[in-house]
Scaffold this motif. Structure first.
Motif, PDB file in Angstrom:
ATOM      1  N   TYR A 149       7.092   2.706  -6.322  1.00 56.66           N
ATOM      2  CA  TYR A 149       7.676   2.354  -5.032  1.00 56.66           C
ATOM      3  C   TYR A 149       6.797   2.884  -3.893  1.00 56.66           C
ATOM      4  O   TYR A 149       6.525   2.183  -2.905  1.00 56.66           O
ATOM      5  CB  TYR A 149       9.104   2.892  -4.892  1.00 56.66           C
ATOM      6  N   THR A 150       6.340   4.136  -4.042  1.00 57.15           N
ATOM      7  CA  THR A 150       5.475   4.735  -3.015  1.00 57.15           C
ATOM      8  C   THR A 150       4.274   3.845  -2.753  1.00 57.15           C
ATOM      9  O   THR A 150       3.893   3.586  -1.608  1.00 57.15           O
ATOM     10  CB  THR A 150       4.991   6.128  -3.480  1.00 57.15           C
ATOM     11  N   ARG A 159      -5.215   6.775   0.824  1.00 55.00           N
ATOM     12  CA  ARG A 159      -4.034   6.456   0.003  1.00 55.00           C
ATOM     13  C   ARG A 159      -4.442   6.161  -1.431  1.00 55.00           C
ATOM     14  O   ARG A 159      -3.723   6.507  -2.372  1.00 55.00           O
ATOM     15  CB  ARG A 159      -3.292   5.270   0.600  1.00 55.00           C
ATOM     16  N   ASN A 204       1.791  10.224   8.153  1.00 51.56           N
ATOM     17  CA  ASN A 204       2.744   9.144   8.442  1.00 51.56           C
ATOM     18  C   ASN A 204       2.986   8.271   7.226  1.00 51.56           C
ATOM     19  O   ASN A 204       3.364   7.122   7.344  1.00 51.56           O
ATOM     20  CB  ASN A 204       2.198   8.274   9.571  1.00 51.56           C
ATOM     21  N   THR A 205       2.723   8.805   6.050  1.00 53.08           N
ATOM     22  CA  THR A 205       2.846   7.975   4.848  1.00 53.08           C
ATOM     23  C   THR A 205       4.064   8.408   4.036  1.00 53.08           C
ATOM     24  O   THR A 205       4.841   9.246   4.476  1.00 53.08           O
ATOM     25  CB  THR A 205       1.566   8.080   4.011  1.00 53.08           C
ATOM     26  N   HIS A 206       4.197   7.845   2.842  1.00 55.20           N
ATOM     27  CA  HIS A 206       5.438   8.017   2.076  1.00 55.20           C
ATOM     28  C   HIS A 206       5.441   9.298   1.251  1.00 55.20           C
ATOM     29  O   HIS A 206       5.505   9.266   0.018  1.00 55.20           O
ATOM     30  CB  HIS A 206       5.664   6.782   1.221  1.00 55.20           C
ATOM     31  N   VAL A 244       0.627   7.070  -0.072  1.00 55.49           N
ATOM     32  CA  VAL A 244       0.722   8.422   0.466  1.00 55.49           C
ATOM     33  C   VAL A 244      -0.715   8.906   0.629  1.00 55.49           C
ATOM     34  O   VAL A 244      -1.589   8.497  -0.132  1.00 55.49           O
ATOM     35  CB  VAL A 244       1.544   9.310  -0.496  1.00 55.49           C
ATOM     36  N   ALA A 253       5.307   0.556  -1.069  1.00 58.53           N
ATOM     37  CA  ALA A 253       5.735   0.762   0.310  1.00 58.53           C
ATOM     38  C   ALA A 253       4.575   1.115   1.233  1.00 58.53           C
ATOM     39  O   ALA A 253       4.750   1.205   2.435  1.00 58.53           O
ATOM     40  CB  ALA A 253       6.789   1.862   0.351  1.00 58.53           C
ATOM     41  N   TRP A 304      12.090  16.240   5.828  1.00 54.74           N
ATOM     42  CA  TRP A 304      13.245  15.360   5.968  1.00 54.74           C
ATOM     43  C   TRP A 304      14.336  15.991   6.815  1.00 54.74           C
ATOM     44  O   TRP A 304      14.872  15.396   7.750  1.00 54.74           O
ATOM     45  CB  TRP A 304      13.761  15.039   4.556  1.00 54.74           C
ATOM     46  N   SER A 363       1.280  17.550   5.023  1.00 52.47           N
ATOM     47  CA  SER A 363       2.313  16.758   4.347  1.00 52.47           C
ATOM     48  C   SER A 363       3.663  16.848   5.053  1.00 52.47           C
ATOM     49  O   SER A 363       4.474  15.925   4.977  1.00 52.47           O
ATOM     50  CB  SER A 363       2.454  17.225   2.900  1.00 52.47           C
ATOM     51  N   LEU A 373       7.786  11.575   1.068  1.00 52.40           N
ATOM     52  CA  LEU A 373       9.065  11.905   0.437  1.00 52.40           C
ATOM     53  C   LEU A 373       9.216  11.265  -0.930  1.00 52.40           C
ATOM     54  O   LEU A 373       9.576  11.932  -1.905  1.00 52.40           O
ATOM     55  CB  LEU A 373      10.231  11.476   1.343  1.00 52.40           C
ATOM     56  N   THR A 374       8.903   9.959  -1.021  1.00 56.11           N
ATOM     57  CA  THR A 374       9.083   9.318  -2.328  1.00 56.11           C
ATOM     58  C   THR A 374       8.018   9.792  -3.315  1.00 56.11           C
ATOM     59  O   THR A 374       8.285   9.911  -4.514  1.00 56.11           O
ATOM     60  CB  THR A 374       9.050   7.788  -2.208  1.00 56.11           C
TER      61      THR A 374
END
Ligand code: HEM
Ligand SMILES: [Cu+2]
Length: 557
Positions: A136-137, A78, A159-161, A143, A140, A233, A154, A163-164
């Motif tokens: 925010y990513t 990350r 299992n990470t963020h 990624v 939270a 998504w 991806s 989308l953001t």
């Protein structure tokens, strides 16, 4: 006042400059002055730069020992992903165009502002919105896809963020497109009388070419990220091979943007260096026309080499051959530029002021990065070093050694113009030299580690690679300290620096004919242009030396 008025300088005018035109927060957040927007960007990208830097400091600390000691592999992934995403899209892509391009382009062509001032401000707000998604990513949980978002990881496995993070890059991409459109329109419509295309400073040419690349390539990135979002998504089958999709398609789309994008990062840097070298060598720039054609060639050919990132992806070997060949071709205009910068130094009266140190650093480091690019363009070598630290070293030589050096060169060269203050030169020289050594110490060992087989993106490695990693991490500490120095002495300069005259370096560009800092509308009178941008030989003429040189130069007028 008298101590700052140099011979031949205008005395300071008694009207407010752009900085004094309003000091409330509101006056800044609603400004449409390209110079103030440039400052807004400068503050924003500085914050991003130090965020990206913090992430990679943790990575280098982890790599100090072979088996890792304070990060889980997950956190490690990350951190380097955040580093890449922030540094590429929130620092490097906007760095020179959105700060110095915004500030200088209208000044350099004799315009009062950019073509669409409100679009300019809007683009900064888009950068903030994108940045908010990125932050925010991080908060939270981050990624872990790397900056490349490769599918199917991806879309199906991470299992990470994602989308953001993808949204962050998507939004900031529109800031890039808006800025590009603005600069293209500005260059076409707002040049002062007499400012013909072949009298444009090379910095303007490079920003113009960069803008074209931005406008043509960024939508492809936006679409690729939309597709990732759509698959992850909404479950639409696009890249998933079990449902008829093609994961390699993503790589094609991604690199169709991201290879040209590396020139979004380096062309503006080339522009900066082309302004600094003639000034501190007191020489007209060698081969101006060739430099212009080289810029256009790089921007154009840049669209046809993306497949060199995919030699091991299983693409057709014939495609690989063509991509390999074209990658060698694109080195030609780059080499022309290096040759012309070097030739501009020849028999110049060189002074090693800090902007010049950065510019010379750029030439050396960019050349190293470019030459290693030729290794990578050669398919057999690339197969050997793919996904090793050799590639990491290659692109950092160009993107950090090249573009970030040029960014600091620009910062020092135009600081007096932008802020109206001088900075302590010996500190600036010290920082430039420390940066150069810190940089080489960090990245040179990575060529060796990579060549010997150390893979990139791993948080552990065999003990045989430790020496290289310790050198690299120690170098990174030196580099980080060197990056902090300008933050300190430039802040000092804002508060206590001597007032800058309008043209402290006796440079020839139009931006130096207005006061430092410039008034809100840039010029008190409409400038008229009757010559090319680098008429430094005039000084030699008046000194009465070097007759053949002067003659030569005259015939160019
Ligand atoms: C002489 C010109 C250049 C050539 C021939 C060249 C060639 C290459 C090749 C073949 C690769 C793929 C290596 C691999 O993944 O196995 C590569 C990677 C890369 N290059 Fe260059 N390059 C050149 C200039 C540049 C410039 C100017 C930049 C940036 C400003 C740059 C940035 C990158 C980046 C970011 C990557 C790696 C991307 C990744 O996998 O994360 N290159 N280069
Ligand atoms: Cu490439």
């Amino acid at each position: 006042m008298s101590d700052v008025v140099l011979a031949g300088e205008l005395p300071f005018p008694q009207r407010p400059d752009y900085l004094a035109a309003g000091s409330t927060l509101r006056s800044w957040l609603t400004t449409t002055d390209h110079k103030r927007i440039a400052i807004l960007y400068a503050v924003t990208i500085t914050v991003f730069f130090f965020m990206g830097g913090a992430a990679i400091t943790a990575v280098r600390l982890e790599l100090f020992v072979p088996n890792g000691w304070f990060l889980t592999s997950d956190t490690y992934n990350r951190l380097f992903s955040f580093h890449g995403i922030i540094m590429v899209w929130f620092f490097l892509v906007p760095s020179i165009p959105n700060t110095f391009g915004n500030f200088l382009m209208p000044l350099m062509i004799g315009a009062p502002d950019v073509a669409f001032p409100r679009l300019n401000l809007f683009s900064w707000y888009l950068t903030l919105v994108g940045g908010a998604f990125a932050v925010y990513t991080l908060i939270a949980g981050g990624v872990d896809t790397g900056w490349t978002f490769y599918t199917p990881f991806s879309t199906m496995f991470s299992n990470t963020h994602v989308l953001t993070a993808a949204a962050a890059v998507f939004v900031v991409g529109f800031a890039s497109i808006a800025t590009g459109v603005n600069f293209i329109a500005t260059t076409h419509m707002l040049r002062a009388p007499g400012m013909t295309w072949f009298r444009l400073p090379l910095f303007v040419w490079s920003i113009y070419a960069t803008s074209i690349v931005m406008v043509l390539s960024t939508p492809v990135l936006a679409i690729s990220l939309m597709l990732v979002i759509a698959e992850r998504w909404l479950g639409l089958p696009i890249f998933d091979p079990t449902r008829g999709g093609d994961p390699i398609l993503f790589q094609h789309l991604f690199w169709f943007y991201s290879h040209p994008a590396v020139y979004i990062m380096v062309l503006p840097a080339m522009g900066v260096v082309s302004e600094i070298i003639p000034c501190f060598a007191r020489r007209r720039l060698f081969g101006y026309d060739f430099m212009v054609y080289a810029i256009i060639a790089i921007a154009g050919i840049g669209f046809f080499v993306w497949g060199h990132h995919m030699f091991v992806s299983g693409q057709s070997p014939y495609a690989s051959l063509i991509f390999s060949f074209l990658s060698f071709v694109i080195a030609v205009p780059s080499a022309i530029k290096v040759f012309n910068w070097t030739a501009s130094l020849y028999r110049g009266q060189i002074s090693f002021n800090s902007p010049m140190l950065y510019a010379l650093g750029f030439v050396g480091l960019f050349t190293t990065g470019g030459l290693s690019g030729l290794f990578l363009a050669s398919i057999p070598v690339d197969v050997h070093v793919t996904d090793t630290y050799f590639v990491v070293a290659h692109f950092h030589y160009i993107m950090v050694g090249g573009s970030v050096s040029a960014f600091f060169g620009a910062l020092h060269f135009w600081w007096p113009k932008i802020t109206g203050k001088m900075y302590p030169e010996s500190w600036a020289q010290f920082a430039a030299i420390t940066m150069y050594f810190g940089f080489n110490m960090t990245f040179l060992p990575q060529f060796f580690a990579g060549y010997l087989g150390m893979p990139r993106r791993y948080h552990t490695y065999p003990a045989e690679f430790q020496l290289y990693n310790v050198m690299s991490s120690a170098g990174a500490a030196v580099l980080a300290a060197a990056y902090l120095l300008p933050l300190m002495y430039l802040t000092w300069s804002l508060l206590h620096g001597k007032r800058a005259p309008s043209n402290p370096w006796s440079a020839t560009g139009l931006e130096w004919t207005t006061s430092s800092p410039p008034p809100p509308n840039n010029f008190d009178m409409q400038p008229l242009v009757d010559r090319g941008p680098y008429q430094y030989h005039a000084e030699r003429e008046s000194a009465g030396t070097d007759a053949p040189e002067v003659q030569n130069a005259r015939s160019l007028r």
